[in-house]
Scaffold this active site. Structure first.
Site, PDB file in Angstrom:
ATOM      1  N   THR A 138       0.831  -1.205   0.000  1.00 19.90           N
ATOM      2  CA  THR A 138       0.000   0.000   0.000  1.00 19.90           C
ATOM      3  C   THR A 138       0.867   1.256   0.000  1.00 19.90           C
ATOM      4  OG1 THR A 138      -1.550  -1.266   1.327  1.00 19.90           O
ATOM      5  CG2 THR A 138      -2.003   1.061   1.098  1.00 19.90           C
ATOM      6  N   GLN A 194      -0.986 -14.951  -2.578  1.00 22.01           N
ATOM      7  CA  GLN A 194      -2.126 -14.628  -1.731  1.00 22.01           C
ATOM      8  C   GLN A 194      -3.435 -14.622  -2.508  1.00 22.01           C
ATOM      9  OE1 GLN A 194      -1.608 -11.624   1.500  1.00 22.01           O
ATOM     10  NE2 GLN A 194       0.360 -11.257   0.530  1.00 22.01           N
ATOM     11  N   ARG A 208       0.044 -13.447   8.678  1.00 19.20           N
ATOM     12  CA  ARG A 208      -0.645 -12.386   9.439  1.00 19.20           C
ATOM     13  C   ARG A 208       0.073 -12.095  10.737  1.00 19.20           C
ATOM     14  NH1 ARG A 208      -1.989 -10.048   5.790  1.00 19.20           N
ATOM     15  NH2 ARG A 208      -0.804 -11.658   4.737  1.00 19.20           N
TER      16      ARG A 208
END
Length: 738
Positions: free
Chosen positions: A57, A274, A621
């Site tokens: 991001t 992913q 995660r």
DNA sequence: TATTGTGTTATTTTT
DNA sequence: TAACACAATA
């Protein structure tokens, strides 16, 4: 530093137009070498393979900011697409932070929101009205049931849900009704898939409605049939950025390719490892073939991970290496310290849940870890229950993420249907939802009557009701209450001109008896529902008009309630994509559950690889502490299943693990090594002796269904014709030779 | 037409 | 187990 000098070189190559730009360039200093390259390579097609936690991001937002700073484009010439509203919001926020001011005019949003925006402008060109409605799955299903009903298709044999699913996948692939390929389920009774698909589209068009898939498809149709429109957008969007490219389907790919053709500046960011939405039409081949689809494409890999310890990355990297279909990258970190991952085996699911609750308690107590830094990630939603129980027992606060969404609740859908019917009485799907809610004495017979007239005259349900009333063809209770409802709608429409839209809706819900319906019920649940309705009414204030509100809710699945409570997070691994936690628990790693047997049944090797990617997502995660576990016995739907440990456990590199057999279970304790050994494939053959005797034609006994004859055998299950009931599919493990 | 009873069937779900 | 959809009944 190596990267610093590199950066300076690059920077010096660019002419600094203004002094102020020097300061604006500062945000480039926070990038590593690969990130820097990804941000500053703004011309030509670029694929950024961004592993988990590598700053994806950051690259996207800095890139937008960089383009703006260079003044290469106006904000309105940049198109940035995401999959979720959350991601879009986050990106917008971060671009604004980077630039120090609000950036107006960017085309930043979800695929669907952007496609809807384009389609609103050009609805006429594809035969829609500008005010078309975007329908959800509920409406789709209602429409399909009508079609099946009208065509006399037996919904016992042919499930409307299956048809809905098939239409969805076809639309993901950009396949229109006249191009449907044959397959096993091509016929639904007397009608073919393509005939029904055509009818479905036909009815949607009559309703002036589109489904989610249509948003993209109509865009493609629009562009293909109106070259002037296409070239307008092609010229407009100088720079295109795409988030989570591994999740794009064929339609989205075609849409992007059309738009990118003029300037050819398309930057897609994603991680093939992913890709976990294949079952929803995502084409992993899009990201695998990017360099062939966009000629001259550059590929940059982001492999430095800033999130996890080397143990966690080591496990993730090893596991994912068992997949064949991938670009391949190796994540690394300079975080060398850190704890090993814990691998636990348990006697049953209860023990597993209890252990996890205990462990969370001690993480909080002895390691001062806030609950909100902890997550339990599951394969499927139904697995949450045992953790709810164990956490409740330990008085640990938690929240289940996913589950029932705000806009999916019946009372919210009802309210929205009322609003839709108010805005546009000809919205038959909405009108049908509320015609007998609250109960007005309009049953199946009356409704069928109305439907038939509407179809005959090709008018909306609302218009049909009016017509039938005028003709005096609606008698009794139904006729009476429908006459009243018609009057009321007329009144509410008038009210809208004098009162605010919020007040009008409030009035409508009261006068219609909808509010009373829940008040009368007077249960705790009904009170909650009323609260939800009131919350919705309150939120109407935030919108300029009801139409604006409807556009918003049709493209959004949940209220933005990112409340940062200090609670443990329980969710599916799918739901956890993009998130990170200090401590992550991954329970339920058993064959059949994870990897899910259904994925493998449905999609074979591809399905298995997707499950493995899901495991990869789950593992990555975690920032610091990771717990993986499996239980030998698990209660599912009321009865016990005896599962083997997941094959993924065999694939994990032991050097990163501490193998623990945590509890004195009802079984004799394993030694540490054995606890791990029992997960090896050799273990899989233990039930072979019983299975060997099960053949076609064999009479068998099943604890629940009694005696029956085996019709056929697949891997671990059999079709059995039971004597007392019907033919059912059951697991071989449950069958005894009679 | 509304209510009660029965049977069936269970992933993942960004919009 | 539990939720949900549909069929039989009041």
């Amino acid at each position: 530093m190596q990267t610093a000098s590199n950066r300076n070189n690059q920077k010096n190559c660019k002419p600094n137009k203004m002094i102020s730009q020097e300061t604006k360039m500062q945000h480039l200093d926070n990038l590593n070498k690969d990130q820097f390259e990804a941000v500053t390579t703004i011309e030509g097609p670029l694929l950024v393979l961004a592993g988990a936690g590598t700053g994806k991001t950051k690259v996207l937002t800095t890139r937008i900011s960089h383009i703006l700073n260079l003044r290469n484009a106006f904000p309105s010439q940049i198109l940035a697409v995401t999959f979720t509203n959350k991601a879009a919001k986050e990106m917008k926020h971060r671009v604004e932070t980077l630039n120090g001011i609000a950036v107006e005019g960017l085309w930043l949003g979800t695929f669907h929101a952007i496609a809807a925006k384009v389609l609103r402008r050009h609805a006429k060109e594809v035969g829609l009205n500008q005010d078309f409605t975007i329908i959800d799955t509920d409406d789709q299903l209602r429409l399909i049931k009508q079609i099946f009903n009208d065509f006399n298709i037996d919904t016992e044999k042919h499930s409307p849900k299956l048809f809905l699913y098939q239409i969805g996948r076809l639309k993901d692939k950009a396949i229109t009704h006249n191009k449907v390929p044959y397959n096993d389920s091509y016929f639904f009774g007397s009608k073919s898939l393509s005939e029904l698909y055509a009818e479905y589209q036909n009815r949607l068009k009559n309703l002036n409605a589109v489904d989610f898939g249509d948003l993209l498809l109509y865009n493609i149709e629009l562009f293909n049939n109106n070259l002037d429109v296409l070239s307008e957008y092609q010229r407009k969007f100088k720079y295109i950025l795409v988030d989570e490219y591994q999740d794009t389907n064929v339609s989205q790919y075609l849409w992007l390719r059309l738009l990118a053709q003029q300037h050819n500046n398309i930057c897609c960011v994603g991680d093939d490892d992913q890709s976990i939405y294949g079952w929803r039409g995502a084409e992993i081949t899009n990201i695998l073939k990017f360099d062939k689809d966009f000629l001259g494409a550059k590929v940059i890999r982001l492999q430095q991970n800033y999130r996890s310890t080397n143990h966690i990355l080591g496990a993730a990297t090893k596991l994912i290496s068992f997949n064949q279909e991938r670009h391949g990258k190796i994540l690394w970190t300079d975080q060398q310290h850190g704890e090993k991952i814990r691998l636990n085996s348990f006697y049953d699911d209860k023990e597993e849940a209890r252990y996890i609750a205990d462990e969370i308690d001690s993480l909080k107590r002895f390691h001062s870890l806030p609950y909100s830094d902890i997550a339990i990630l599951l394969r499927a939603g139904y697995q949450t229950r045992s953790f709810e129980e164990s956490l409740n027992y330990q008085r640990i606060p938690y929240r289940i993420i996913g589950g029932m969404k705000f806009y999916e609740r019946a009372e919210i859908k009802d309210t929205i249907a009322y609003i839709r019917a108010l805005v546009n009485p000809n919205d038959s799907l909405a009108f049908e939802r509320i015609i007998n809610t609250p109960k007005r004495g309009i049953g199946a017979a009356s409704l069928q009557n109305i439907h038939i007239s509407a179809r005959e005259k090709n008018i909306s349900l609302f218009a049909a009701v009016k017509m039938l009333l005028n003709a005096g063809q609606l008698k009794g209770k139904a006729g009476q209450s429908l006459a009243e409802l018609m009057q009321q709608f007329g009144r509410w429409t008038e009210t809208l001109k004098t009162l605010s839209h919020t007040e009008t809706v409030d009035l409508m819900l009261n006068e219609s008896g909808y509010i009373d319906m829940w008040k009368t019920e007077a249960t705790e649940e009904a009170r909650e529902r009323l609260d939800n309705v009131r919350e919705l009414i309150r939120s109407l204030e935030e919108y300029g008009s009801l139409s604006e509100f409807l556009e918003h809710v049709s493209l959004v699945s949940d209220l933005d309630s990112i409340v940062n409570e200090n609670v443990v997070n329980i969710m599916t691994m799918h739901g956890a994509k993009g998130l990170e936690f200090k401590a992550v628990f991954l329970p339920g790693w058993e064959e059949g559950i994870f990897p899910s047997s259904r994925s493998i049944e449905e999609s074979g090797q591809l399905g298995l690889e997707e499950e493995r990617r899901l495991a990869y997502v789950g593992i990555t995660r975690s920032k610091e502490k990771l717990y993986i576990s499996f239980a030998n016995n698990r209660r599912i739907y009321g009865n016990y299943q005896y599962n083997q440990p997941s094959r993924f456990i065999d694939e994990l590199p032991k050097e990163h693990f501490e193998i623990i057999n945590s509890f004195g279970s009802l079984k004799p304790q394993f030694k540490k090594e054995e606890a791990f050994d029992c997960s090896l494939p050799s273990f899989l053959s233990s039930s072979a002796s019983n299975a060997d005797r099960l053949r076609r034609g064999q009479r068998v006994f099943h604890k629940k269904f009694g005696y029956g004859i085996i019709l056929s055998i697949a891997d671990d299950n059999a079709q059995v014709a039971f004597e007392k009931t019907s033919t059912k599919k059951v697991l071989l493990d449950y069958l005894e030779v009679s």
